[in-house]
Structure formats: structure tokens, C-alpha cells
Design a protein around this motif. Structure first.
Motif, mmCIF file in Angstrom:
data_model
loop_
_atom_site.group_PDB
_atom_site.id
_atom_site.type_symbol
_atom_site.label_atom_id
_atom_site.label_comp_id
_atom_site.label_asym_id
_atom_site.label_seq_id
_atom_site.Cartn_x
_atom_site.Cartn_y
_atom_site.Cartn_z
ATOM 1 N N GLN A 301 1.012 -0.238 -29.125
ATOM 2 C CA GLN A 301 1.686 -0.374 -27.867
ATOM 3 C C GLN A 301 2.441 1.062 -27.550
ATOM 4 O O GLN A 301 2.587 2.147 -28.780
ATOM 5 C CB GLN A 301 3.176 -0.854 -28.000
ATOM 6 N N SER A 302 2.376 1.999 -26.403
ATOM 7 C CA SER A 302 2.579 3.164 -25.764
ATOM 8 C C SER A 302 3.806 2.542 -25.421
ATOM 9 O O SER A 302 3.946 2.167 -24.226
ATOM 10 C CB SER A 302 1.479 3.677 -24.870
ATOM 11 N N ILE A 303 4.858 3.119 -25.442
ATOM 12 C CA ILE A 303 6.528 3.142 -24.789
ATOM 13 C C ILE A 303 6.128 4.345 -23.757
ATOM 14 O O ILE A 303 6.499 5.597 -23.991
ATOM 15 C CB ILE A 303 7.349 3.264 -26.030
ATOM 16 N N LEU A 304 6.325 4.090 -22.669
ATOM 17 C CA LEU A 304 6.879 5.272 -21.307
ATOM 18 C C LEU A 304 8.308 5.116 -20.914
ATOM 19 O O LEU A 304 8.684 4.298 -20.577
ATOM 20 C CB LEU A 304 6.000 5.009 -20.034
ATOM 21 N N ASN A 305 8.898 6.165 -21.448
ATOM 22 C CA ASN A 305 10.321 5.752 -21.398
ATOM 23 C C ASN A 305 10.385 6.483 -20.599
ATOM 24 O O ASN A 305 10.882 7.727 -20.520
ATOM 25 C CB ASN A 305 11.148 6.272 -22.914
ATOM 26 N N ASN A 329 6.188 3.792 -37.407
ATOM 27 C CA ASN A 329 4.521 2.783 -37.781
ATOM 28 C C ASN A 329 3.291 3.944 -36.670
ATOM 29 O O ASN A 329 4.016 4.147 -35.683
ATOM 30 C CB ASN A 329 5.039 1.704 -37.446
ATOM 31 N N GLY A 330 2.141 3.578 -36.872
ATOM 32 C CA GLY A 330 1.437 4.089 -36.134
ATOM 33 C C GLY A 330 0.348 3.164 -35.006
ATOM 34 O O GLY A 330 0.107 4.402 -34.354
ATOM 35 N N MET A 331 1.340 2.231 -34.901
ATOM 36 C CA MET A 331 0.786 1.688 -33.886
ATOM 37 C C MET A 331 1.611 1.445 -32.633
ATOM 38 O O MET A 331 1.671 1.042 -31.624
ATOM 39 C CB MET A 331 0.946 -0.017 -34.661
ATOM 40 N N LEU A 332 3.072 2.748 -32.729
ATOM 41 C CA LEU A 332 3.839 2.795 -31.310
ATOM 42 C C LEU A 332 3.640 4.409 -30.876
ATOM 43 O O LEU A 332 3.800 5.406 -32.322
ATOM 44 C CB LEU A 332 5.519 2.418 -32.099
ATOM 45 N N ASN A 333 3.740 4.638 -29.718
ATOM 46 C CA ASN A 333 3.360 5.776 -29.429
ATOM 47 C C ASN A 333 4.643 5.937 -28.460
ATOM 48 O O ASN A 333 4.463 4.778 -27.341
ATOM 49 C CB ASN A 333 1.952 6.204 -28.647
#
Length: 586
Positions: A301-305, A329-333
Motif C-alpha cells: 500500500q502506498s498511502i497518499l494523504n 510495516n514495510g508493506m506500507l508507504n
């Protein structure tokens, strides 16, 4: 099995005083679903059992059944429109509905019960008439192409209802009574779809945009924010962009959803209510559940806030960043991009800064593609999860830019675009692309905020215009009115439709009988009278200017003091939901 009730043919609905008979219309089929209007029992019978005296009307499908004050009701689709074809399967839009009472009369109800029943019927019609119900009789619209490609043979043998992604089955609650019946009597609608035949370099391909809005923690702007205890985010939408060309197919998936922790922003007559982060709840539990589910379904997941990094939105951005960091968590960016600051003074070209910064990540995530030999040549390994405050306007702009970049690569790989060509240079397709994404934004925004989306002038034209700013102002005013004075009813309508509130079978009162506080009527009347008297005193001057001034000051002060009290108690004057307790909404 193909669902004939929502097939290109219409299905007969036969009605007698005792039963409904709903006939399958597959060629040679004899199946008839009989619904007893007294006992509510459903049985499968044959055409020979339909009485000749039955009144017959065509229908296009069954949405389901629901219990209201007067008893059970059957909801059917009475008109549909073909919107295109997906992999050879016809896709339909439900246009008109009918809500039919099992009871032949409502004379058994008291006057108050009858009024409550009418209100509940109005709520159902409010949801049904909100644009966006689509369905397909022989193809699963609730799953992405990649999810469908990676399923087992057992999954493929399941009925559409059994294998559907329940997040996107908006009539799931309505189908509970019918679930025990075998197909061909069920089909789950799923919103929102844009389908366009396109041409580039003389090559014709299908371009499709599907936005699946989750029915978990569904509702309207302001009354539904953040997440619930299960980790479901408000206004969560999975958007899939699909390309079909000469047997090859490709898709690119993105998601949007409210910031996944416990926060609220209840209307209180102010233009922009202050968002409040809960101080009594363990945010990490729901936050963890949300992203555990997202990682399982979509991968990285790449979270674009896109919220503001100053003012009232700043604490929300800081809380989101802190929780992502806490998960470790390395799966979250996590990427914060202050949309309004970066694009201030009409500098919308600066959006390219964000697109360029995530380009490498987007290449890593890739997209799903199957070639003309039906061999999978690419898998999407992650998604961009975008959000602003509403997950509508700013979010849709960014998603359209990322989707275009993915489409550029897909069309080149399929051989539609030549080497060195860019989508932006294809004027005919670019117009279709921009308008479709703007239409997608409007459809999502109408369901959540009550108006079309903002900033669609940029989505449609690629630049911000003064006319677009004017339209945004108009839509903002309409949103203000609806969010304060009609969204309580809309929220109740959604909760009733989805089964978050069930009408009690007893004869007891419903929450609709809750009376407004005395302030609700008294104070606005006092303010209106005081303001009117102030105007009258100005128009009809007294004998002296001091006398006139004294009257004007008195009535002006009375109206100002009353207005201040109303604003201070703003939540008492807005249209609040009645059917679900407040603590469940937070």
C-alpha cells in the motif's frame, strides 16, 4: 447459472391477493418463485401453478425484501438500460424500481404507524433513486479482473451471490430472505460504471472505469467519517480501470477511503465543522484491522494523504503519519502531499511533483494484464490508497493522473500506442478519458456529499478555470445546505436499506417519534421576528434619530444574540440521523 430476472428479457410478475409469482424467463425454464403474501413463505413451483386470474406485469429483476411497519415489502427493478458489454457480458443499469407491499391494505395501522411507514418508504426510495446501481446477469462485477483470474474452479462454480465480494453488494441485506432460493432469482447490484469504446491510431479498444463503493460503514459526508471497530473505512471505494483490445485485457486498481482511525466531524451550522479525533478509543486496533485487510486483498500500500498540513486538518495528518509509523510495516508507504498548498494560485501543474515522486513505486506495483493467448503477463502487486477529507475531489484528481500513467504503459504494451506517443497527445481519447473520470467523480460525490464533485474542471480540461471555481462555489453552498438540513434523513435511508437499522416486528414506537428540543422552533422564530423588526424600524423612522437608533439597536442586538445562541447550539438545529444511535455512528 445465468440470472434471467436481470437478463435482456423481462420476467413476468404475477400477482394475486394471496401470492406473488415471479417467473424465470430462461428459454424452456419452468421455474416460478411463489411468495405467500400472508405467511411470507417462499417456495419454488411451476408455471402451471400460476392462476389465470393473476395480474401480470414485466420486471427486470429482484432487489430483495424488507420489513417495514406495515409488514414485508418486495423490491423489484422495473426498468433497466444497457450501458455496454464487459468481456462479452451485457452490463445493465437499474433505472426504475417498485416497492410492493405484501399486505393488501394498511388499514391495520394506526395513524402514527401509517405515517412512520410512509417515512420508511420515502427512505427506501431515496436510496433507490440515487444514481448508481449496475448489475450483470452472468459476470461478477464485484471482483477485479485479477481477483477473478486467480480463483479456483470451485469458486467459478459458485453462484454470483455466493462468490460476490460482500463489501460491494449493496442489496445484500435485502437478499437475506431470498438467499435460500436457488438462482435464477438473485443478482447483486454494484455501483458505479463508465464504459467507452475508443480509437487511437485507427485501433478500436474498450476502456472501462468501475468504482465499487463499499456498503460497510456507508453513509453521508460528516455523519460517517473514519473507521468502525471492524476496520471498515468510511466512503471506501475500489476503482478499477480496464482496457480490452483484440483478446488482451488489462486493469489497474486504486482505492480511496477515509483516514482509518476514530475521528468525527459532525455538522453544526458552521461552514466547516472542526474535525475531532477520539481520545477515548484505542486507534491502533481498528487501524491495524483496516490495513491487515487491505494488505491481504491488495498487497503493498502506498498511502497518499492529500489533506492540509495546517489548520484544522493538520492534527489528522499528524495522527495518520504517527499510526503508520507505529505499525512499522514495510508493506506500507506513507506520503503526505498538501494538495491545496502545492496547487494554490492555480498552480495545478505542481501535481506532477506527486506523480513523479511515486513513479518508481507505480512501476513496481505494475498492473494486471492477460495477452491475446490468455496468458497472464503481469500482476498488480500493490495499490495506491488515496484520501483527502471526503475522499472525493482532491482524491479523484490524483487517481485520474495515476491511472493515465498506467494506461500509457498498457496501451503501448498492447500495441495501440506507438513508441514515443503519449495519451495526452491523442485529443479524441483524451477528451473521453477526462470526461469519464469527471463523471466518475460526480457519481461518487452525489452518493456521499449530495452534489457533484469539485475541481472537475481540471479533470475535464487539464486546467483550473474561473468558471470551475464558480461552479465549485455553487456546489459548496448546496453541500452546506444538504449537510446541515437533509443529510440526517439520507443517513437514515442508507442505514435502513443496508440493514444497519431493522424495523421492530412489535407494535412499539420507532425512533422516528423522537421530538426536537423546544429551541429548534422557538429560537429561529425569535431571531426572524427580531431581524424583521430591525428592518421595519429602519424603514419607518421614529420622531427623532435617537429613537430610531434605540429601536434598531434593541432589535439588532436581539437578533444577534439569538443567532449566537443558535450557532453555539448548532448541533441541535441540524438534521441529525434518528435510526442509529450516535455512539454507533462515531
Amino acid at each position: 447459472m445465468k440470472n434471467p430476472l436481470t437478463s435482456p428479457l423481462f420476467s413476468p410478475r404475477h400477482t394475486t391477493p394471496e401470492k406473488f409469482f415471479i417467473e424465470a424467463c430462461d428459454e424452456g425454464a419452468d421455474a416460478v418463485l411463489a411468495i405467500d403474501r400472508v405467511s411470507n413463505e417462499m417456495t419454488l413451483t411451476g408455471k402451471k401453478d400460476v392462476p389465470p386470474s393473476a395480474v401480470t406485469r414485466p420486471i427486470c429483476g429482484i432487489m430483495g425484501t424488507i420489513r417495514l411497519v406495515a409488514g414485508m415489502y418486495l423490491i423489484v427493478i422495473t426498468r433497466k438500460r444497457n450501458v455496454g458489454s464487459l468481456l462479452g457480458h451485457a452490463v445493465w443499469k437499474a433505472v426504475d424500481f417498485d416497492v410492493i407491499s405484501y399486505k393488501k391494505t394498511v388499514l391495520h395501522l394506526s395513524e402514527i404507524q401509517s405515517q412512520e411507514n410512509k417515512t420508511f418508504l420515502s427512505m427506501l426510495n431515496n436510496v433507490l433513486t440515487t444514481d448508481g446501481f449496475y448489475f450483470c446477469t452472468d459476470f461478477d462485477l464485484t471482483h477485479t479482473l485479477q481477483r477473478l483470474a486467480n480463483t479456483s474452479p470451485d469458486f467459478q462454480e459458485m453462484s454470483l451471490l455466493e462468490r460476490a465480494d460482500q463489501r460491494f453488494v449493496w442489496n445484500g441485506n435485502l437478499l437475506r430472505e431470498l438467499a435460500a432460493q436457488p438462482e435464477p432469482f438473485l443478482d447483486p447490484p454494484c455501483p458505479v460504471i463508465v464504459m467507452k469504446p475508443c480509437r487511437i491510431n485507427g485501433k478500436i479498444f474498450e476502456w472501462i472505469l468501475i468504482s465499487r463503493r463499499s456498503c460497510f460503514r456507508a453513509g453521508v459526508r460528516y455523519y460517517v467519517r473514519g473507521i468502525d471497530s471492524e476496520g471498515h473505512a468510511a466512503n471506501f471505494v475500489e476503482t478499477e480501470q480496464i482496457v480490452l483490445y483484440e483478446g488482451a485485457k488489462a486493469s489497474f486498481v486504486q482505492t480511496r477511503g477515509s483516514m482509518p482511525f476514530y475521528w468525527s466531524q459532525r455538522p453544526n451550522l458552521k461552514y466547516k465543522p472542526k474535525p475531532i479525533i477520539s481520545k477515548t478509543t484505542n486507534h491502533m486496533d481498528g487501524f491495524q484491522r483496516h490495513f491487515d485487510s487491505q494488505l491481504l486483498i491488495y498487497g503493498k500500500q502506498s498511502i497518499l494523504n492529500l489533506v492540509n498540513q495546517k489548520g484544522s486538518e493538520k492534527p489528522l495528518e499528524q495522527a495518520f503519519a504517527k499510526m503508520v509509523s507505529g505499525m512499522n510495516n514495510g508493506m506500507l508507504n506513507y506520503i503526505a502531499f498538501d494538495f491545496h498548498k502545492e496547487c494554490s494560485h492555480m498552480r495545478w501543474d505542481r501535481l506532477q511533483i506527486l506523480v513523479d515522486s511515486v513513479a518508481e513505486t507505480q512501476d513496481e506495483y505494475s498492473y494486471f494484464m492477460v495477452n491475446s493467448e490468455e496468458k497472464t503477463v503481469a500482476q498488480q502487486r500493490g495499490v495506491f490508497r488515496s484520501n483527502c477529507m471526503d475522499c472525493l475531489d482532491r482524491t479523484n484528481v490524483i487517481q485520474s493522473l495515476l491511472a493515465r500513467r498506467s494506461l500509457q504503459s498498457q496501451l503501448q504494451r498492447m500495441g495501440v500506442l506507438n513508441v514515443g506517443q503519449r495519451i495526452e497527445e491523442q485529443a479524441e481519447f483524451e477528451k473521453i478519458y477526462k470526461n469519464a473520470w469527471a463523471d466518475n467523480a460526480n457519481a461518487c460525490a452525489v452518493q456521499y456529499a449530495g452534489t457533484g464533485a469539485l475541481k472537475t474542471d481540471f479533470t475535464r480540461t487539464g486546467k483550473r478555470t474561473r468558471w470551475g471555481l464558480l461552479m465549485d462555489g455553487w456546489n459548496s453552498m448546496i453541500r452546506y445546505y444538504k449537510n446541515n438540513f437533509s443529510d440526517g434523513f439520507r443517513q437514515d435511508s442508507i442505514d435502513l436499506f443496508l440493514g444497519n437499522f431493522a424495523v421492530d416486528e412489535s407494535d412499539g414506537p420507532t425512533p422516528l417519534r423522537v421530538q426536537k428540543d423546544w429551541k429548534f422552533l422557538t429560537l429561529p422564530i425569535i431571531m426572524l421576528v427580531a431581524f424583521s423588526m430591525c428592518i421595519v424600524c429602519l424603514l419607518m423612522a421614529g420622531d427623532t434619530w435617537t429613537e430610531t437608533l434605540a429601536y434598531v439597536m434593541f432589535w439588532g442586538a436581539a437578533s444577534a444574540i439569538t443567532a449566537t445562541i443558535i450557532l453555539f447550539n448548532g448541533q441541535d438545529f441540524v438534521d441529525a440521523p434518528k435510526l442509529v444511535h450516535k455512539e454507533k455512528m462515531d
